[in-house]
Design an enzyme around this catalytic site. Structure first.
Site, short mmCIF file in Angstrom:
data_model
loop_
_atom_site.label_atom_id
_atom_site.label_comp_id
_atom_site.label_asym_id
_atom_site.label_seq_id
_atom_site.Cartn_x
_atom_site.Cartn_y
_atom_site.Cartn_z
N LYS A 11 0.83 -1.21 0.00
CA LYS A 11 0.00 0.00 0.00
C LYS A 11 0.87 1.25 0.00
O LYS A 11 0.50 2.27 -0.59
CB LYS A 11 -0.93 0.01 1.21
CG LYS A 11 -2.06 -1.01 1.09
CD LYS A 11 -3.09 -0.81 2.18
CE LYS A 11 -4.15 -1.89 2.13
NZ LYS A 11 -5.03 -1.88 3.29
N LYS A 24 -4.94 -11.29 -6.10
CA LYS A 24 -6.20 -11.54 -5.37
C LYS A 24 -7.27 -10.54 -5.77
O LYS A 24 -6.96 -9.40 -6.16
CB LYS A 24 -5.96 -11.54 -3.85
CG LYS A 24 -5.69 -10.19 -3.27
CD LYS A 24 -5.79 -10.17 -1.75
CE LYS A 24 -5.63 -8.71 -1.35
NZ LYS A 24 -5.72 -8.37 0.02
N LYS A 67 -10.86 -4.90 -3.27
CA LYS A 67 -11.71 -3.70 -3.36
C LYS A 67 -10.95 -2.56 -4.01
O LYS A 67 -11.53 -1.66 -4.60
CB LYS A 67 -12.10 -3.22 -1.96
CG LYS A 67 -12.95 -4.13 -1.15
CD LYS A 67 -13.26 -3.44 0.19
CE LYS A 67 -13.49 -4.44 1.29
NZ LYS A 67 -12.62 -4.25 2.47
P1 TYM Z 1 -10.54 -6.55 4.34
O1 TYM Z 1 -11.61 -5.55 4.56
O2 TYM Z 1 -9.51 -6.28 3.30
O3 TYM Z 1 -11.16 -7.97 4.02
C1 TYM Z 1 -12.18 -8.52 4.82
C2 TYM Z 1 -12.10 -10.04 4.83
O4 TYM Z 1 -12.20 -10.53 3.49
C3 TYM Z 1 -11.08 -11.38 3.21
N1 TYM Z 1 -10.70 -11.22 1.80
C4 TYM Z 1 -10.55 -12.24 0.95
N2 TYM Z 1 -10.71 -13.56 1.10
C5 TYM Z 1 -10.50 -14.35 0.01
N3 TYM Z 1 -10.15 -13.86 -1.21
C6 TYM Z 1 -9.98 -12.54 -1.41
N4 TYM Z 1 -9.66 -12.07 -2.62
C7 TYM Z 1 -10.19 -11.65 -0.30
N5 TYM Z 1 -10.12 -10.30 -0.14
C8 TYM Z 1 -10.44 -10.05 1.15
C9 TYM Z 1 -9.98 -10.89 4.15
O5 TYM Z 1 -9.01 -11.88 4.37
C10 TYM Z 1 -10.76 -10.56 5.40
O6 TYM Z 1 -11.01 -11.71 6.18
N6 TYM Z 1 -7.45 -5.69 8.13
C11 TYM Z 1 -8.70 -6.34 7.77
C12 TYM Z 1 -9.89 -5.88 8.59
C13 TYM Z 1 -9.70 -6.03 10.06
C14 TYM Z 1 -9.77 -7.25 10.78
C15 TYM Z 1 -9.54 -6.87 12.14
C16 TYM Z 1 -10.01 -8.58 10.43
C17 TYM Z 1 -9.44 -5.02 10.93
N7 TYM Z 1 -9.36 -5.53 12.18
C18 TYM Z 1 -9.55 -7.84 13.13
C19 TYM Z 1 -10.00 -9.54 11.45
C20 TYM Z 1 -9.77 -9.17 12.78
C21 TYM Z 1 -8.99 -6.01 6.32
O7 TYM Z 1 -8.60 -5.01 5.80
O8 TYM Z 1 -9.80 -6.89 5.72
#
Ligand code: TYM
Length: 336
Positions: free
Chosen positions: A113, A199, A202
């Site tokens: 990022k 992957k 968003k």
């Molecule tokens: P975020 O918002 O990017 O993604 C949310 C969840 O979706 C999963 N994910 C995917 N799984 C499979 N294939 C993909 N292409 C894909 N893209 C996203 C992510 O693995 C995630 O489970 N930092 C985290 C948010 C967060 C969080 C936390 C998660 C903040 N605090 C505490 C767990 C516990 C994030 O940006 O996820």
């Protein structure tokens, strides 16, 4: 013994897509009966990259509505907004002070990022995983169900907890509970429709790279029609030279609720011209009930507000106990 606890969250930045559903939300839905589930919208994380204040609150509510539309039941799971609970920011500060800088500089997501943002990298982007550690450790979960891309953040969370316990606790009385990551094999890494080696994300500038959970049927048909394939005849899983083929077959397998063996048998002699419409129809059918429920939920703002209010009350009580425990271990006095 009571139920084990799970905690997870999603950032309300951009539209949620099939990766978020298959890597995260779908698993939460399956677990919510057997575990005590805490699920939140990570809106404090959402401002670690440039954001639009006029859409932040609405995006946060829309993610909550998506959780419910996908089948999270607010009568059993606790759904809350991260920024409604000040303990997240406060524990993040305390953890920042015991986290070595080089642990954060080594995070893959930070490096990726930071490159995209060039000169304009905020300290929040570097400290992002410490806030994530606070999110998790506050609720003392047994498991954290996430997609593959979060693995490194969960390892860091465990490292931070171990360091705090070592410095300020004892073997008999650890201050923080050690959480386990939970990453399911299927759907843990859904790949981009335009490049099977990246992957689905968003933040990809091309909307053609992902299927958003709220895409209308004709948009889904169009995206599947235009997605990247190859010129090999017959469709097979797990050929390292055909990442798109593995990804699309996996999507079909999960969304049509079939086994790998059944999909292999069905698709082995197919060409793309035959498979793509089948996949598109399967995605449309899988998302249709989610979309209908989403529109019903968002047409009743009061309902969502009451769910989030209850979620805040329940989550905050737990978060404050952990925060007080950490502050006591660090030597802070209690206010009179
Ligand atoms: P975020 O918002 O990017 O993604 C949310 C969840 O979706 C999963 N994910 C995917 N799984 C499979 N294939 C993909 N292409 C894909 N893209 C996203 C992510 O693995 C995630 O489970 N930092 C985290 C948010 C967060 C969080 C936390 C998660 C903040 N605090 C505490 C767990 C516990 C994030 O940006 O996820």
């Amino acid at each position: 013994m009571g139920k084990q606890r799970v905690l997870s969250g999603i950032q309300p930045t951009g539209d949620l897509h099939l990766g978020n559903y298959l890597g995260a939300i779908r698993n939460w839905v399956e677990m919510q009966q057997d575990y005590e589930a805490f699920l939140f919208m990570a809106d404090l994380h959402a401002i670690t990259v440039p954001h639009d204040p006029s859409t932040l609150a609405a995006s946060t509510y829309n993610v909550a509505a998506t959780y419910l539309a996908c089948g999270i039941d607010p009568a059993i799971a606790c759904i809350f907004v991260q920024s409604h609970i000040p303990a997240h920011s406060e524990l993040a500060w305390l953890l920042n002070c015991i986290t070595p800088l080089n642990w954060l500089q080594d995070m893959v997501q930070f490096k990726e990022k930071a490159i995209k943002q060039g000169e304009n990298v905020g300290a929040g982007l570097l400290n992002y995983p410490v806030l994530q550690a606070a999110d998790i450790l506050l609720y003392e979960p047994d498991k954290v169900p996430v997609g593959e891309d979060q693995k490194q953040h969960l390892e860091l969370t465990r490292d931070i907890a171990a360091r705090l316990n070592y410095q300020f606790g004892s073997d008999d009385h650890p201050v923080l509970k050690m959480p386990e990551p939970m990453i399911r094999a299927e759907g843990a890494r859904v790949m981009s429709l335009t490049d099977g080696t990246k992957k689905m994300s968003k933040s990809d500038p091309s909307d053609l790279s992902r299927i958003n959970l709220l895409d209308p049927p004709e948009e889904i048909q169009r995206k599947v029609k235009r997605c990247k394939t190859d010129s090999v005849r017959g469709l097979t899983f797990d050929d390292p030279d055909r990442p798109e083929c593995t990804n699309l077959l996996t999507l079909y397998m999960i969304l049509s609720n079939q086994t790998k063996a059944a999909v292999t048998a069905e698709c082995t002699d197919m060409g793309w011209g035959q498979f793509k419409p089948l996949l598109a129809d399967t995605v449309v059918a899988a998302l249709q009930p989610i979309q209908e429920k989403y529109h019903a939920i968002t047409s009743d703002a009061g309902y969502l507000e009451s769910v989030l209010h209850q979620g805040k009350e329940r989550a905050e009580a737990i978060a404050n106990v952990t925060l007080a425990k950490v502050k006591a271990a660090l030597g802070y006095s209690q206010p009179l």
